[in-house]
Enzyme design. Sequence first.
Site, PDB file in Angstrom:
ATOM      1  N   GLN A 152       0.891  -1.104   0.180  1.00 31.09           N
ATOM      2  CA  GLN A 152      -0.353   0.276  -0.258  1.00 31.09           C
ATOM      3  C   GLN A 152       0.951   1.967   0.076  1.00 31.09           C
ATOM      4  OE1 GLN A 152      -1.466   1.377   3.293  1.00 31.09           O
ATOM      5  NE2 GLN A 152      -4.505   1.351   2.239  1.00 31.09           N
ATOM      6  N   GLY A 169      -9.098  -5.219  10.661  1.00 28.41           N
ATOM      7  CA  GLY A 169      -7.761  -4.700  11.476  1.00 28.41           C
ATOM      8  C   GLY A 169      -8.170  -5.397  12.873  1.00 28.41           C
ATOM      9  N   CYS A 210      -6.563   7.281   4.986  1.00 30.11           N
ATOM     10  CA  CYS A 210      -5.607   7.356   6.407  1.00 30.11           C
ATOM     11  C   CYS A 210      -6.260   9.161   7.065  1.00 30.11           C
ATOM     12  CB  CYS A 210      -4.347   7.327   5.960  1.00 30.11           C
ATOM     13  SG  CYS A 210      -3.638   8.135   7.561  1.00 30.11           S
TER      14      CYS A 210
HETATM   15  C1  FMN Z   1      -2.946   0.419  14.264  1.00 31.59           C
HETATM   16  C2  FMN Z   1      -3.243   1.116  13.317  1.00 31.59           C
HETATM   17  C3  FMN Z   1      -2.921   1.457  11.774  1.00 31.59           C
HETATM   18  C4  FMN Z   1      -3.288   1.932  10.880  1.00 31.59           C
HETATM   19  N1  FMN Z   1      -2.581   2.215   9.359  1.00 31.59           N
HETATM   20  C5  FMN Z   1      -3.655   1.953   8.396  1.00 31.59           C
HETATM   21  C6  FMN Z   1      -1.841   1.796   7.518  1.00 31.59           C
HETATM   22  O1  FMN Z   1      -1.320   2.075   7.277  1.00 31.59           O
HETATM   23  N2  FMN Z   1      -3.007   1.931   6.278  1.00 31.59           N
HETATM   24  C7  FMN Z   1      -4.609   1.852   5.864  1.00 31.59           C
HETATM   25  O2  FMN Z   1      -5.018   2.023   4.909  1.00 31.59           O
HETATM   26  N3  FMN Z   1      -4.878   1.826   6.705  1.00 31.59           N
HETATM   27  C8  FMN Z   1      -4.736   1.943   8.521  1.00 31.59           C
HETATM   28  N4  FMN Z   1      -5.643   1.994   9.493  1.00 31.59           N
HETATM   29  C9  FMN Z   1      -6.840   1.660   8.757  1.00 31.59           C
HETATM   30  C10 FMN Z   1      -7.179   0.150   9.289  1.00 31.59           C
HETATM   31  O3  FMN Z   1      -6.120  -0.742   8.013  1.00 31.59           O
HETATM   32  C11 FMN Z   1      -8.769  -0.089   9.334  1.00 31.59           C
HETATM   33  O4  FMN Z   1      -9.524   0.329   8.025  1.00 31.59           O
HETATM   34  C12 FMN Z   1      -9.547  -0.103  10.274  1.00 31.59           C
HETATM   35  O5  FMN Z   1      -8.202  -0.675  11.717  1.00 31.59           O
HETATM   36  C13 FMN Z   1     -10.685  -0.188  10.556  1.00 31.59           C
HETATM   37  O6  FMN Z   1     -11.376  -1.709  10.770  1.00 31.59           O
HETATM   38  P1  FMN Z   1     -10.687  -2.805  11.695  1.00 31.59           P
HETATM   39  O7  FMN Z   1     -12.201  -1.937  12.449  1.00 31.59           O
HETATM   40  O8  FMN Z   1     -11.272  -4.075  11.515  1.00 31.59           O
HETATM   41  O9  FMN Z   1      -9.831  -2.408  12.737  1.00 31.59           O
HETATM   42  C14 FMN Z   1      -4.542   1.830  10.651  1.00 31.59           C
HETATM   43  C15 FMN Z   1      -6.081   1.052  11.736  1.00 31.59           C
HETATM   44  C16 FMN Z   1      -5.070   0.828  13.028  1.00 31.59           C
HETATM   45  C17 FMN Z   1      -5.479   0.250  14.493  1.00 31.59           C
END
Ligand code: FMN
EC number: 1.3.1.-
Length: 330
Positions: free
Chosen positions: A72, A228, A102
């Site tokens: 990504q 995530g 982001c």
């Molecule tokens: C610690 C952390 C780092 C993340 N870094 C990124 C990233 O580098 N790129 C991205 O597209 N989303 C990033 N996200 C968002 C996640 O990919 C995801 O969209 C978000 O956590 C919601 O999904 P979940 O409820 O399953 O965690 C990050 C989320 C967390 C918690």
Amino acid sequence: MAKIGNIDVGDFPLLLAPMEDVSDPPFRALCKEQGADVVYTEFISSEGLIRDAAKSVMKLDIYEKERPVGIQIFGANLESMLQSVEIVEKSGPDIIDINFGCPVKKVVSKGAGAGILKDIPLMVSLTEAMVKHTNLPITVKTRLGWDSDSIKIVEVAERLQDVGASAISIHGRTRVQMYKGEANWAPIAEVKNNPRMHIPVFGNGDVDTPEKAMEMRDKFGLDGAMIGRASIGYPWFFREVKHYFETGEHLAQPTMEERLDAARRHLQMAIDWKGEKLGVFETRRHYTNYFKGIPHFKDYRQKMVTSDDAADVFAAFDEVEKEFAGYEFV
Ligand SMILES: Cc1cc2nc3c(=O)[nH]c(=O)nc-3n(C[C@H](O)[C@H](O)[C@H](O)COP(=O)(O)O)c2cc1C
């Protein structure tokens, strides 16, 4: 059967979400072993890549065993993004993903990440240019919109598809929401229900039980779930979802032996990959979940997360093995 470009990713694939400082090669490998169908790297700055910033370049490392893997990247400058595509290609990923989701200020303020949700024409033209610049499938990860008054994700997704995006993952929150409130999957289902959509539409946000993954599939009709936070320190989440899909029953939690094995291998892979200091430091955030629920565990956890020396952390694992052999997680 979902397909990203020519890559068969199975029926209702589970995707490991890109997560900064989490979705590194060791963790991705563990998730893959436990059933993740597609894994993504954390976001990598296109500006960092073209400057050859060591930290960004290291994030391009991938293991054969984790395929299919998507790298990504983020940025808002066309020239930098195209140059990054060329750099990323050299690492041999299966997919290149664009981060248009982001929400953090330092990214958004440069018009990148979710910042681009304020400039949909740029979002579409960047995607189109990147698609034309590579033979690899380009996927997009984004949010519902900038704020609740500007949710145009149905139209946006269709335009991204029309310029050649191979799949879209949608986090069911707006930029303004950051991580607050509950993810709203209804607009993601609207994207999927658009009769013109033919690329896979993956849902993301708050999938933290097998039931929720099933709801995303059966009630919302999406093509796969991107997971995530539920996987941090718990790569077994993927196999638990799959088991539930197959049997309608919950799989027993991983045993102490499995958890220790994962923790040891995770640490060893991290050390092999980035050296002892960083390897020890960056695996720390996983231990709380690896050993969650064990009573009177504080002292052991403390050793794992404060020691700078890998031997001490491995010794803490050995102590846990002796002290809690056969502990049953419920
Ligand atoms: C610690 C952390 C780092 C993340 N870094 C990124 C990233 O580098 N790129 C991205 O597209 N989303 C990033 N996200 C968002 C996640 O990919 C995801 O969209 C978000 O956590 C919601 O999904 P979940 O409820 O399953 O965690 C990050 C989320 C967390 C918690």
